[in-house]
Motif scaffolding. Structure first.
Motif, PDB file in Angstrom:
ATOM      1  N   ILE A  91      15.847  15.208  -2.147  1.00  0.00           N
ATOM      2  CA  ILE A  91      15.643  15.682  -1.169  1.00  0.00           C
ATOM      3  C   ILE A  91      17.105  16.528  -0.758  1.00  0.00           C
ATOM      4  O   ILE A  91      18.057  15.800  -0.484  1.00  0.00           O
ATOM      5  CB  ILE A  91      15.148  15.122  -0.059  1.00  0.00           C
ATOM      6  CG1 ILE A  91      13.595  14.545  -0.419  1.00  0.00           C
ATOM      7  CG2 ILE A  91      15.085  15.839   1.434  1.00  0.00           C
ATOM      8  CD1 ILE A  91      13.035  13.423   0.429  1.00  0.00           C
ATOM      9  N   VAL A  92      17.134  17.680  -0.408  1.00  0.00           N
ATOM     10  CA  VAL A  92      18.397  18.517   0.015  1.00  0.00           C
ATOM     11  C   VAL A  92      17.752  19.456   1.380  1.00  0.00           C
ATOM     12  O   VAL A  92      16.993  19.724   1.412  1.00  0.00           O
ATOM     13  CB  VAL A  92      18.809  19.439  -1.118  1.00  0.00           C
ATOM     14  CG1 VAL A  92      20.031  20.344  -0.811  1.00  0.00           C
ATOM     15  CG2 VAL A  92      19.039  18.675  -2.561  1.00  0.00           C
ATOM     16  N   THR A  93      18.738  19.319   2.319  1.00  0.00           N
ATOM     17  CA  THR A  93      18.675  19.841   3.398  1.00  0.00           C
ATOM     18  C   THR A  93      19.542  21.144   3.685  1.00  0.00           C
ATOM     19  O   THR A  93      20.680  21.068   3.232  1.00  0.00           O
ATOM     20  CB  THR A  93      18.754  18.983   4.714  1.00  0.00           C
ATOM     21  OG1 THR A  93      17.841  17.859   4.516  1.00  0.00           O
ATOM     22  CG2 THR A  93      18.677  19.543   5.987  1.00  0.00           C
ATOM     23  N   LEU A  94      18.939  22.263   3.954  1.00  0.00           N
ATOM     24  CA  LEU A  94      19.744  23.431   4.618  1.00  0.00           C
ATOM     25  C   LEU A  94      19.448  23.877   5.907  1.00  0.00           C
ATOM     26  O   LEU A  94      18.164  23.806   6.291  1.00  0.00           O
ATOM     27  CB  LEU A  94      20.016  24.315   3.419  1.00  0.00           C
ATOM     28  CG  LEU A  94      18.747  25.441   3.414  1.00  0.00           C
ATOM     29  CD1 LEU A  94      19.261  26.451   2.548  1.00  0.00           C
ATOM     30  CD2 LEU A  94      17.711  24.578   2.766  1.00  0.00           C
ATOM     31  N   THR A  95      20.099  24.671   6.413  1.00  0.00           N
ATOM     32  CA  THR A  95      19.795  25.344   7.603  1.00  0.00           C
ATOM     33  C   THR A  95      19.587  26.969   7.393  1.00  0.00           C
ATOM     34  O   THR A  95      20.520  27.406   6.752  1.00  0.00           O
ATOM     35  CB  THR A  95      20.886  25.106   9.030  1.00  0.00           C
ATOM     36  OG1 THR A  95      20.908  23.763   9.020  1.00  0.00           O
ATOM     37  CG2 THR A  95      20.355  25.986  10.150  1.00  0.00           C
ATOM     38  N   MET A  96      18.787  27.406   8.065  1.00  0.00           N
ATOM     39  CA  MET A  96      18.620  28.972   8.210  1.00  0.00           C
ATOM     40  C   MET A  96      18.590  29.443   9.653  1.00  0.00           C
ATOM     41  O   MET A  96      18.010  28.891  10.486  1.00  0.00           O
ATOM     42  CB  MET A  96      17.206  29.654   7.600  1.00  0.00           C
ATOM     43  CG  MET A  96      17.180  30.907   7.509  1.00  0.00           C
ATOM     44  SD  MET A  96      15.130  31.661   7.034  1.00  0.00           S
ATOM     45  CE  MET A  96      15.855  33.499   7.159  1.00  0.00           C
ATOM     46  N   VAL A  97      19.599  30.440   9.810  1.00  0.00           N
ATOM     47  CA  VAL A  97      19.884  30.892  11.024  1.00  0.00           C
ATOM     48  C   VAL A  97      19.937  32.559  11.050  1.00  0.00           C
ATOM     49  O   VAL A  97      20.442  32.914  10.040  1.00  0.00           O
ATOM     50  CB  VAL A  97      21.410  30.362  11.577  1.00  0.00           C
ATOM     51  CG1 VAL A  97      22.439  30.708  10.714  1.00  0.00           C
ATOM     52  CG2 VAL A  97      21.550  30.888  12.973  1.00  0.00           C
TER      53      VAL A  97
END
Length: 332
Positions: A91-97
């Motif tokens: 599981i990898v987490t990233l942010t979209m802004v």
């Protein structure tokens, strides 16, 4: 045709009725923190009106900073924009802004490429979401995404966010991030094969994406020659190979036809079992009208056995391949 104007090397050389805005443009375009600035429409018009020999095209050629430092403002950013996957179900987490607050809600749909098995290479959670509208000077909306690695590895690929909104700045645009899967590519070796499900079975791909892992002598005879031995490590001149695994769980022997007919290059086929003992091999299939240099093996499989099918390129060749496996008898 008239000779092209010389490159602008000083502010005075820039085609502008007023050197002040030209100087401002040069400073802005050569400052990394202000690379979004560009020549204004008024400056473009003034440059064009200054003389018949000037045009927008020649202006671009005469102001290289315009090409080097002018960037189109993106609608959204992924943090980080480069991800690495090392294991299945990781599981990898990233942010979209978003880069600014939208005047209307923005709906985002994530598009993930499919693996050879027709399933997404990675699962994005959530796969579709809506970012809210906000005031002009408010903080742009963002969302955290979770990515779950699938069972198939395909090296490097891109995941794309497709945006839709009444706000025209965001509508019908897309942003992407790159995923690098460091696991062995599925199908590269017997340890990481492509798994065959039920028959009939069809698959395709490009062997140029794989490495040369094995070497073997090619048997002779119609339908594939019997050639006892084992798969050997690849040697000089061996082409890339793709490995499939098939388990026959029926109660009776199963007759199958394994073919690469439809491939774009000269293929070789090998059928081997657990322990890597070669069962049959074949080079050319005269019955393949589209490409007789493709390969075919007709074999009878033993109940309860596990087999590996290796597609290789003759004399180092590689390209787009097709694999079909069909059963003629004993399907239960």
């Amino acid at each position: 045709p008239a000779p092209a104007p010389p490159l602008a090397t000083t502010v005075a050389d820039l085609p502008s009725t007023d050197p002040a805005p030209a100087l401002g443009t040069v400073v802005a375009n050569t400052t990394s923190t202000l690379i979004g600035r560009d020549l204004t429409d008024a400056q473009l018009n003034a440059a064009t009106d200054a003389g018949a020999e000037w045009s927008v095209v020649s202006l671009v050629h005469s102001t290289p900073n315009r090409l080097l430092y002018s960037l189109v403002r993106p609608q959204g950013l992924f943090l980080p924009s480069l991800l690495t996957v090392q294991s299945t179900r990781e599981i990898v987490t990233l942010t979209m802004v978003l880069t600014k607050s939208p005047t209307a809600p923005v709906t985002v749909t994530m598009a993930v490429p499919l693996g050879w098995d027709g399933k997404p290479l990675i699962t994005v959670i959530p796969a579709t979401f809506t970012l809210p509208a906000g005031a002009a000077n408010s903080t742009p909306p963002e969302i955290n995404l979770q990515l779950v690695a699938g069972s198939v590895s395909a090296g490097t690929f891109f995941v794309t966010a497709q945006l839709a909104s009444v706000d025209t700045f965001f509508d019908s645009t897309s942003q992407a991030f790159r995923v690098t899967d460091t696991r062995p590519q599925t199908g590269d070796t017997i340890q990481d094969p492509r798994v065959v499900g039920s028959l009939p079975f069809l698959s395709s791909g490009n062997s140029k994406l794989f490495s040369a892992s094995y070497g073997f002598e090619v048997g002779t005879g119609s339908g594939g020659g019997t050639n006892p031995g084992t798969l050997m490590p690849a040697g000089v001149g061996d082409g890339p190979d793709v490995v499939y695994k098939y388990s026959w769980t029926g109660l009776r022997p199963q007759s199958v036809t394994i073919s690469t007919c439809g491939s774009t290059y000269d293929t070789i086929l090998a059928l081997t079992s657990v322990g890597q003992r070669l069962f049959q091999t074949n080079d050319d299939d005269d019955g393949c009208a589209s490409n007789p240099s493709n390969s075919r093996i007709d074999a009878t499989l033993v109940p309860g056995a596990v087999y590996f099918i290796v597609i290789q390129g003759f004399s180092g060749s590689a390209g787009a391949f097709k694999l079909s496996i069909t059963a003629s008898t004993a399907t239960a």
